[in-house]
Design an enzyme around this catalytic site. Sequence first.
Site, mmCIF file in Angstrom:
data_model
loop_
_atom_site.group_PDB
_atom_site.id
_atom_site.type_symbol
_atom_site.label_atom_id
_atom_site.label_comp_id
_atom_site.label_asym_id
_atom_site.label_seq_id
_atom_site.Cartn_x
_atom_site.Cartn_y
_atom_site.Cartn_z
ATOM 1 N N THR A 112 0.945 -1.256 -0.025
ATOM 2 C CA THR A 112 -0.118 0.051 -0.048
ATOM 3 C C THR A 112 0.776 1.151 -0.031
ATOM 4 O O THR A 112 1.940 1.263 0.536
ATOM 5 C CB THR A 112 -0.989 -0.187 1.193
ATOM 6 O OG1 THR A 112 -1.965 -1.128 1.129
ATOM 7 C CG2 THR A 112 -1.821 1.441 1.305
ATOM 8 N N PHE A 124 1.192 5.169 0.597
ATOM 9 C CA PHE A 124 0.522 6.484 1.439
ATOM 10 C C PHE A 124 0.933 7.674 1.060
ATOM 11 O O PHE A 124 2.367 7.820 0.666
ATOM 12 C CB PHE A 124 0.951 6.211 3.029
ATOM 13 C CG PHE A 124 0.133 4.860 3.473
ATOM 14 C CD1 PHE A 124 -0.900 4.839 4.343
ATOM 15 C CD2 PHE A 124 0.759 3.639 3.274
ATOM 16 C CE1 PHE A 124 -1.633 3.878 4.850
ATOM 17 C CE2 PHE A 124 0.599 2.558 4.031
ATOM 18 C CZ PHE A 124 -0.926 2.562 4.500
#
Length: 357
Positions: A258, A260
């Site tokens: 992921t 960010f």
Amino acid sequence: MSEQKLQPLREKIDAIDAQLIELLNQRARVAQEVGHVKAETGAPVFRPEREAQVLRKVAEGNPGPLPGVDLQTIFREVMSACRALEKRLTVAYLGPQGTFSEQAVFRQFGHAIAGAPCGTIDQVFRDVEAGTADFGVVPIENSSEGVINRTLDLLLQTTLTISGEISIPIHHSLMTKSGAMDGVKRICAHSQALAQCDGWLKEHYPTLGRDAVASNAEAARMAGEDPGVAAIAGDIAAQTYGLQVVNAHIQDDPHNRTRFAVIGRLQTAPSSHDQTSIVLSVPNQAGAVYKMLAPLARHGVSMTRFESRPARMGAWDYYFYVDLEGHAADEKVAEALAELKTNAAFFKLLGSYPSSL
């Protein structure tokens, strides 16, 4: 015999540790002097481009045997502690404690910060916009499930800019209070985590109910209070809520990551390894998107990401989110952006920032 051999080595380590303590405090004193100069000139406490340069230099100049990534972790915490002598930054993130968002915060800022967990991505933006947090960290895309649409929508609306990015591996574990699945009636996690583990769950626990909750950390909190609940979360959540891992690394994609974004009001300077994010829209005409992006090719600027979102102003109107290699201050990027502005019906620079290490 082994103690006789170990004792002189331990004494060497003790002597080196004493040197390290002195050197670290020397560094801290110099950092305090830097803080005084910054206060006089109004310069920001956090300079992500400078910290990125330091961390890259650490890895590039490392002779071993410590791995470069481990040295970077050590230096990140050293810089965090020294920065806190100037000011302890408040960083908002999607909470509660134990989320991957919190892990991303520590990866970017180190642990010498004040974390401010928020219930929603919207609240992260609001806290930074209101000034109750210096920075925010929000998820922007997952390698398995794609972009986080709410983050993209808020980036379009906000006056904040992106000043950094963090990419972390997402390793999901199934966990319970007891470390076993006896008596478990349902498995809880964020909807994205459930999707990322869908194949594994169908194979191993096809009959158990699945409930989507606000975050993986919230699922871990629930599992800590209810033996009938199993949670899918990361190791930091297990430590935070006193759970034991039943099965580790249950995500379907072993390379699941992921990304960010760090949001705030800081305008970062070039670091030599940067990325620029922009939002565009074009008139609804044939070939409009091709014409819009042509300046990138003409100026030799590489595009690393291209996403579209409905503009919600017409049946076929879209905003295009584009990531480019380089900093907006770089000559070729600046020239390409100037052309893009003239060709686009809408243009917004979301920020230029150091690429994730």
